[in-house]
Design a protein around this motif. Sequence first.
Motif, PDB file in Angstrom:
ATOM      1  N   HIS A 116     -10.636 -17.428  -1.517  1.00 25.16           N
ATOM      2  CA  HIS A 116     -11.451 -17.875  -2.649  1.00 25.16           C
ATOM      3  C   HIS A 116     -10.902 -17.346  -3.966  1.00 25.16           C
ATOM      4  O   HIS A 116     -10.857 -18.062  -4.972  1.00 25.16           O
ATOM      5  CB  HIS A 116     -12.904 -17.421  -2.469  1.00 25.16           C
ATOM      6  N   PHE A 117     -10.507 -16.081  -3.945  1.00 25.55           N
ATOM      7  CA  PHE A 117      -9.978 -15.461  -5.160  1.00 25.55           C
ATOM      8  C   PHE A 117      -8.729 -16.190  -5.654  1.00 25.55           C
ATOM      9  O   PHE A 117      -8.624 -16.537  -6.831  1.00 25.55           O
ATOM     10  CB  PHE A 117      -9.649 -13.992  -4.892  1.00 25.55           C
ATOM     11  N   PHE A 118      -7.773 -16.425  -4.751  1.00 23.80           N
ATOM     12  CA  PHE A 118      -6.524 -17.066  -5.160  1.00 23.80           C
ATOM     13  C   PHE A 118      -6.754 -18.503  -5.618  1.00 23.80           C
ATOM     14  O   PHE A 118      -6.150 -18.958  -6.601  1.00 23.80           O
ATOM     15  CB  PHE A 118      -5.503 -17.014  -4.027  1.00 23.80           C
ATOM     16  N   ARG A 119      -7.613 -19.214  -4.941  1.00 28.55           N
ATOM     17  CA  ARG A 119      -7.901 -20.593  -5.363  1.00 28.55           C
ATOM     18  C   ARG A 119      -8.554 -20.600  -6.735  1.00 28.55           C
ATOM     19  O   ARG A 119      -8.284 -21.491  -7.549  1.00 28.55           O
ATOM     20  CB  ARG A 119      -8.777 -21.272  -4.327  1.00 28.55           C
ATOM     21  N   ARG A 120      -9.426 -19.628  -6.988  1.00 31.22           N
ATOM     22  CA  ARG A 120     -10.059 -19.531  -8.312  1.00 31.22           C
ATOM     23  C   ARG A 120      -9.021 -19.279  -9.395  1.00 31.22           C
ATOM     24  O   ARG A 120      -9.171 -19.722 -10.544  1.00 31.22           O
ATOM     25  CB  ARG A 120     -11.093 -18.398  -8.275  1.00 31.22           C
ATOM     26  N   LYS A 121      -7.969 -18.589  -9.030  1.00 29.57           N
ATOM     27  CA  LYS A 121      -6.884 -18.288  -9.978  1.00 29.57           C
ATOM     28  C   LYS A 121      -5.834 -19.398 -10.048  1.00 29.57           C
ATOM     29  O   LYS A 121      -4.878 -19.307 -10.828  1.00 29.57           O
ATOM     30  CB  LYS A 121      -6.193 -16.981  -9.557  1.00 29.57           C
ATOM     31  N   ARG A 134      -1.525 -20.884  -4.981  1.00 26.26           N
ATOM     32  CA  ARG A 134      -1.433 -21.572  -3.689  1.00 26.26           C
ATOM     33  C   ARG A 134      -0.654 -20.798  -2.640  1.00 26.26           C
ATOM     34  O   ARG A 134      -0.689 -21.123  -1.460  1.00 26.26           O
ATOM     35  CB  ARG A 134      -0.816 -22.963  -3.897  1.00 26.26           C
ATOM     36  N   GLY A 135       0.091 -19.806  -3.058  1.00 28.08           N
ATOM     37  CA  GLY A 135       0.847 -18.963  -2.135  1.00 28.08           C
ATOM     38  C   GLY A 135       1.189 -17.651  -2.815  1.00 28.08           C
ATOM     39  O   GLY A 135       1.267 -17.592  -4.044  1.00 28.08           O
ATOM     40  N   ALA A 190      -4.619 -12.197   7.269  1.00 24.88           N
ATOM     41  CA  ALA A 190      -5.776 -12.299   8.164  1.00 24.88           C
ATOM     42  C   ALA A 190      -6.815 -13.282   7.624  1.00 24.88           C
ATOM     43  O   ALA A 190      -7.591 -13.860   8.393  1.00 24.88           O
ATOM     44  CB  ALA A 190      -6.402 -10.927   8.359  1.00 24.88           C
ATOM     45  N   ASP A 191      -6.803 -13.487   6.308  1.00 30.41           N
ATOM     46  CA  ASP A 191      -7.734 -14.422   5.679  1.00 30.41           C
ATOM     47  C   ASP A 191      -7.214 -15.858   5.725  1.00 30.41           C
ATOM     48  O   ASP A 191      -7.868 -16.777   5.247  1.00 30.41           O
ATOM     49  CB  ASP A 191      -7.982 -13.997   4.229  1.00 30.41           C
ATOM     50  N   GLY A 192      -6.000 -16.031   6.274  1.00 33.99           N
ATOM     51  CA  GLY A 192      -5.454 -17.371   6.449  1.00 33.99           C
ATOM     52  C   GLY A 192      -4.767 -17.949   5.226  1.00 33.99           C
ATOM     53  O   GLY A 192      -4.497 -19.158   5.178  1.00 33.99           O
ATOM     54  N   PHE A 193      -4.436 -17.107   4.241  1.00 32.84           N
ATOM     55  CA  PHE A 193      -3.784 -17.601   3.025  1.00 32.84           C
ATOM     56  C   PHE A 193      -2.273 -17.419   3.140  1.00 32.84           C
ATOM     57  O   PHE A 193      -1.804 -16.409   3.677  1.00 32.84           O
ATOM     58  CB  PHE A 193      -4.303 -16.842   1.801  1.00 32.84           C
TER      59      PHE A 193
END
Length: 276
Positions: free
Chosen positions: A29-34, A37-38, A56-59
């Motif tokens: 969620h944090f990375f998508r908010r920012k 994408r990788g 572990a969070d699947g990102f």
Amino acid sequence: MLRGINERSFDLKFINLERDHDPSERYTHFFRRKGIRGVIIRKIQPGSDLAERIAADGFPVLLIADRSDDPQVNYVYCDSRADSARAIDHLVMLGHRRIALAVHSVVDSDHQDRLDGYRDALQRHGIREEEQLQIRAMASVEGGAFVIDRLLSLPQPPTAIYITDPLTTVGALHRCLQLGIRVPHDLSIVGFDDGDVRYRTFPNYTAVCQDAEQLGLEAARWLTEVVDTESVATLRSHRPTTLSINESTGVCPAHPVRLTEDGVVRRVRGDGDGHS
């Protein structure tokens, strides 16, 4: 990394997780908010498990210049253990027996490889490991000066030093010039290089070398392909290093140099007394 991400028209962004990330928020969620994408991670603290937690969070995440035992973590790094041992072999063949090690203060897996290679070679040659000849230093020019001042102030100083970071190596060579210590006549230095720094110093220094540009390129190409194609791929790449013999290593001097408390360089005789 810029070369690699430009090939697929991605952008590079630096973010501060400690400042912006709420511990209760999932990394995805944090990375998508920012708008991320990788993620490519370079550890700056020993023992950090950030890459493992993000994986572990699947990102999509990749660890660079380091490795992980977690099968979910992708990485690309250079294994410098064998060439670190070869660097010590080289010094032993030149007659050195008191060989010091200056390792990065952040001992992550790649610096641990260099420490292990040093120890491997000492053991193979029957040279006793001495704690006082192993020090940690910041990866900086100032750290290199600290290495020279600290090691050459010992009652029985080393005749050769292996320094595991490029900036520290440059600082050590500069400090030797300031003190009038002749490299390699008075002191041999093996450094580390991740580019062509070894050819820009006086003297050009012998180094264990990794291709940092290739690491960044490979990491960026892999991650952008995974993100662009939404594929589930694995990258656990071990890149080789090389040993580049140059002008900073020579035969062991008959009498090592020692730095006194008043900053005077003296030569140490067999009885431990020095003279100007």
